[in-house]
Design a protein around this motif. Structure first.
Motif, PDB file in Angstrom:
ATOM      1  N   LEU A   1      34.002   2.639  28.848  1.00 31.53           N
ATOM      2  CA  LEU A   1      33.205   2.867  27.644  1.00 31.53           C
ATOM      3  C   LEU A   1      33.559   1.859  26.549  1.00 31.53           C
ATOM      4  N   ASP A   2      32.541   1.412  25.830  1.00 30.47           N
ATOM      5  CA  ASP A   2      32.784   0.549  24.671  1.00 30.47           C
ATOM      6  C   ASP A   2      33.755   1.204  23.700  1.00 30.47           C
ATOM      7  N   SER A   3      33.682   2.508  23.579  1.00 33.61           N
ATOM      8  CA  SER A   3      34.519   3.232  22.624  1.00 33.61           C
ATOM      9  C   SER A   3      36.004   3.192  22.977  1.00 33.61           C
ATOM     10  N   ASN A   4      36.366   2.699  24.176  1.00 36.68           N
ATOM     11  CA  ASN A   4      37.787   2.495  24.476  1.00 36.68           C
ATOM     12  C   ASN A   4      38.422   1.537  23.474  1.00 36.68           C
ATOM     13  N   ALA A   5      37.601   0.696  22.846  1.00 35.71           N
ATOM     14  CA  ALA A   5      38.118  -0.248  21.859  1.00 35.71           C
ATOM     15  C   ALA A   5      38.617   0.443  20.596  1.00 35.71           C
ATOM     16  N   PHE A   6      38.329   1.733  20.421  1.00 34.76           N
ATOM     17  CA  PHE A   6      38.915   2.464  19.294  1.00 34.76           C
ATOM     18  C   PHE A   6      40.441   2.466  19.376  1.00 34.76           C
ATOM     19  N   ALA A   7      40.988   2.221  20.571  1.00 35.62           N
ATOM     20  CA  ALA A   7      42.448   2.119  20.694  1.00 35.62           C
ATOM     21  C   ALA A   7      43.004   0.984  19.844  1.00 35.62           C
ATOM     22  N   TRP A   8      42.154   0.028  19.503  1.00 26.90           N
ATOM     23  CA  TRP A   8      42.574  -1.089  18.649  1.00 26.90           C
ATOM     24  C   TRP A   8      42.420  -0.797  17.166  1.00 26.90           C
ATOM     25  N   ALA A   9      41.832   0.320  16.811  1.00 30.52           N
ATOM     26  CA  ALA A   9      41.424   0.529  15.416  1.00 30.52           C
ATOM     27  C   ALA A   9      42.582   0.372  14.439  1.00 30.52           C
ATOM     28  N   GLU A  10      43.695   1.019  14.718  1.00 29.89           N
ATOM     29  CA  GLU A  10      44.813   0.956  13.767  1.00 29.89           C
ATOM     30  C   GLU A  10      45.387  -0.445  13.664  1.00 29.89           C
ATOM     31  N   SER A  11      45.580  -1.113  14.815  1.00 27.84           N
ATOM     32  CA  SER A  11      46.182  -2.447  14.769  1.00 27.84           C
ATOM     33  C   SER A  11      45.247  -3.464  14.113  1.00 27.84           C
ATOM     34  N   ILE A  12      43.949  -3.276  14.280  1.00 29.39           N
ATOM     35  CA  ILE A  12      43.011  -4.188  13.619  1.00 29.39           C
ATOM     36  C   ILE A  12      42.970  -3.908  12.120  1.00 29.39           C
ATOM     37  N   ARG A  13      42.972  -2.628  11.753  1.00 29.45           N
ATOM     38  CA  ARG A  13      42.958  -2.300  10.318  1.00 29.45           C
ATOM     39  C   ARG A  13      44.208  -2.815   9.603  1.00 29.45           C
ATOM     40  N   THR A  14      45.368  -2.670  10.248  1.00 27.76           N
ATOM     41  CA  THR A  14      46.622  -2.966   9.553  1.00 27.76           C
ATOM     42  C   THR A  14      47.118  -4.389   9.759  1.00 27.76           C
ATOM     43  N   HIS A  15      46.859  -4.969  10.950  1.00 23.39           N
ATOM     44  CA  HIS A  15      47.413  -6.298  11.251  1.00 23.39           C
ATOM     45  C   HIS A  15      46.365  -7.309  11.689  1.00 23.39           C
ATOM     46  N   ARG A  16      45.111  -6.877  11.816  1.00 30.04           N
ATOM     47  CA  ARG A  16      44.038  -7.747  12.308  1.00 30.04           C
ATOM     48  C   ARG A  16      44.413  -8.357  13.664  1.00 30.04           C
ATOM     49  N   THR A  17      44.990  -7.511  14.544  1.00 29.67           N
ATOM     50  CA  THR A  17      45.310  -7.934  15.902  1.00 29.67           C
ATOM     51  C   THR A  17      44.775  -6.908  16.892  1.00 29.67           C
ATOM     52  N   ALA A  18      44.478  -7.379  18.096  1.00 32.16           N
ATOM     53  CA  ALA A  18      44.036  -6.522  19.195  1.00 32.16           C
ATOM     54  C   ALA A  18      44.768  -6.964  20.447  1.00 32.16           C
ATOM     55  N   ALA A  19      45.470  -6.045  21.104  1.00 30.95           N
ATOM     56  CA  ALA A  19      46.272  -6.382  22.276  1.00 30.95           C
ATOM     57  C   ALA A  19      45.711  -5.708  23.520  1.00 30.95           C
ATOM     58  N   ALA A  20      45.659  -6.461  24.620  1.00 29.77           N
ATOM     59  CA  ALA A  20      45.188  -5.920  25.893  1.00 29.77           C
ATOM     60  C   ALA A  20      45.634  -6.861  26.999  1.00 29.77           C
ATOM     61  N   PRO A  21      45.751  -6.356  28.228  1.00 26.86           N
ATOM     62  CA  PRO A  21      46.060  -7.230  29.364  1.00 26.86           C
ATOM     63  C   PRO A  21      44.787  -7.885  29.890  1.00 26.86           C
ATOM     64  N   PHE A  22      44.960  -8.909  30.720  1.00 30.44           N
ATOM     65  CA  PHE A  22      43.845  -9.531  31.442  1.00 30.44           C
ATOM     66  C   PHE A  22      42.727  -9.947  30.482  1.00 30.44           C
ATOM     67  N   GLY A  23      43.095 -10.745  29.501  1.00 31.87           N
ATOM     68  CA  GLY A  23      42.210 -11.061  28.397  1.00 31.87           C
ATOM     69  C   GLY A  23      40.918 -11.754  28.776  1.00 31.87           C
ATOM     70  N   ASP A  24      40.884 -12.414  29.927  1.00 38.88           N
ATOM     71  CA  ASP A  24      39.691 -13.170  30.291  1.00 38.88           C
ATOM     72  C   ASP A  24      38.984 -12.618  31.523  1.00 38.88           C
ATOM     73  N   VAL A  25      39.270 -11.361  31.856  1.00 39.44           N
ATOM     74  CA  VAL A  25      38.577 -10.687  32.959  1.00 39.44           C
ATOM     75  C   VAL A  25      37.470  -9.820  32.364  1.00 39.44           C
ATOM     76  N   GLY A  26      36.240 -10.100  32.746  1.00 38.63           N
ATOM     77  CA  GLY A  26      35.098  -9.405  32.167  1.00 38.63           C
ATOM     78  C   GLY A  26      34.616  -8.236  33.000  1.00 38.63           C
TER      79      GLY A  26
ATOM     80  N   TRP B   1      27.533  -1.984  19.666  1.00 38.23           N
ATOM     81  CA  TRP B   1      28.525  -0.924  19.433  1.00 38.23           C
ATOM     82  C   TRP B   1      29.485  -1.335  18.326  1.00 38.23           C
ATOM     83  N   ALA B   2      29.959  -2.583  18.350  1.00 33.51           N
ATOM     84  CA  ALA B   2      30.905  -3.046  17.335  1.00 33.51           C
ATOM     85  C   ALA B   2      30.262  -3.002  15.946  1.00 33.51           C
ATOM     86  N   ASP B   3      29.019  -3.411  15.827  1.00 34.44           N
ATOM     87  CA  ASP B   3      28.341  -3.361  14.536  1.00 34.44           C
ATOM     88  C   ASP B   3      28.200  -1.924  14.036  1.00 34.44           C
ATOM     89  N   ARG B   4      27.883  -1.013  14.952  1.00 30.94           N
ATOM     90  CA  ARG B   4      27.657   0.383  14.570  1.00 30.94           C
ATOM     91  C   ARG B   4      28.943   1.093  14.130  1.00 30.94           C
TER      92      ARG B   4
END
Length: 273
Positions: A129-154, A264-267
């Motif tokens: 789900l696109d909403s899995n990206a909510f896991a980044w919400a706090e780190s993006i709000r506070t540090h403007r960073t998003a961490a995940a493995p396999f960064g270039d696997v689509g 989804w990101a815009d919304r």
């Protein structure tokens, strides 16, 4: 009347609103009371799928049930539904139940129970789900960073609103009985691209940090059971062809293309500001 379990979740919450707007009588079932106001006419019933008997009162008078993979007794839930006169059940499962059943035994067991229930059934196998990206919400709000493995696997992540709209269509239309649908977005998107889309939505740069598989596993084990972590990492890091493929199901059922991650990101941009 339609019963929606998981009614406060990313998919269930949307589904309750869609069904209510269509004029359906809805009973929203969740373990906790909704945080906001439910749509007019929607009844809330507090219950837990881990305790099937807690659902009994919610099912009285229902013709259809939207069921999550939760708890360990799908046969008991489905038996109660049949006793109450429910005719149709729509199960929200996972794509992994089809591609990696050895790692996704829990949803696979629910699918088997639904197929053996004697009810008219449809299985929706959602991709990530696109909403899995909510896991980044706090780190993006506070540090403007998003961490995940396999960064270039689509992978073709799917908007939870699209899943909810498909579920609403299937719950209301008997033409989907006995079918299993894979639900995906319109194109594979990498974690790095998702972080960039959120950056565009909030108008601020977001730095993507690629985790090692071990780092990601340790983090995921804090909120997911080990089999689910192993299955998720295997899909994220080495997806098979079926997991990379874009499914036509959303467009066939809804008559339009699925929404891209950027929509989804815009919304949801406010969650990351």
């Amino acid at each position: 009347m339609i019963v929606v379990t998981g009614a406060t979740g990313n998919v269930g919450g949307e589904l309750v609103g869609i069904l209510a707007a269509a004029g359906e009588q809805v009973t929203a079932v969740s373990r906790r009371a909704p945080e906001g106001v439910l749509p007019e006419g929607v009844r809330h019933h507090r219950a837990d799928l881990a305790e099937p008997q807690s659902l009994r009162a919610a099912l009285i008078g229902a013709r259809a049930l939207f069921l999550l993979v939760a708890g360990e007794e799908p046969q008991a839930v489905l038996g109660l539904a049949a006793e109450a006169g429910v005719r149709r059940v729509v199960l929200l499962s996972s794509q992994g139940a089809g591609t990696r059943p050895e790692l996704y035994g829990h949803p696979a067991a629910f699918e088997e129970a639904v197929r053996r229930s004697g009810l008219e059934w449809t299985v929706l196998r959602s991709g990530g789900l696109d909403s899995n990206a909510f896991a980044w919400a706090e780190s993006i709000r506070t540090h403007r960073t998003a961490a995940a493995p396999f960064g270039d696997v689509g992978l073709p992540m799917v908007d939870p609103v699209d899943v909810a709209e498909v579920a609403a269509a299937v719950l209301r239309d008997s033409g989907h009985a006995g079918r299993t649908y894979d639900l995906t977005g319109p194109a594979p998107v990498t974690p790095r691209e998702r972080a960039a889309a959120i950056a565009g939505a909030i108008g601020e740069p977001v730095r993507f940090v690629e985790q090692s598989p071990g780092e990601a596993r340790a983090q995921m084990l804090t909120f997911m059971p080990e089999p689910a972590v192993d299955g998720t990492l295997s899909i994220l890091g080495a997806p098979v062809a079926a997991e990379r493929a874009v499914s036509p199901a959303v467009e066939r059922i809804l008559g339009r293309a699925p929404r891209p991650f950027t929509a989804w990101a815009d919304r949801t941009a406010a969650a990351f500001r």
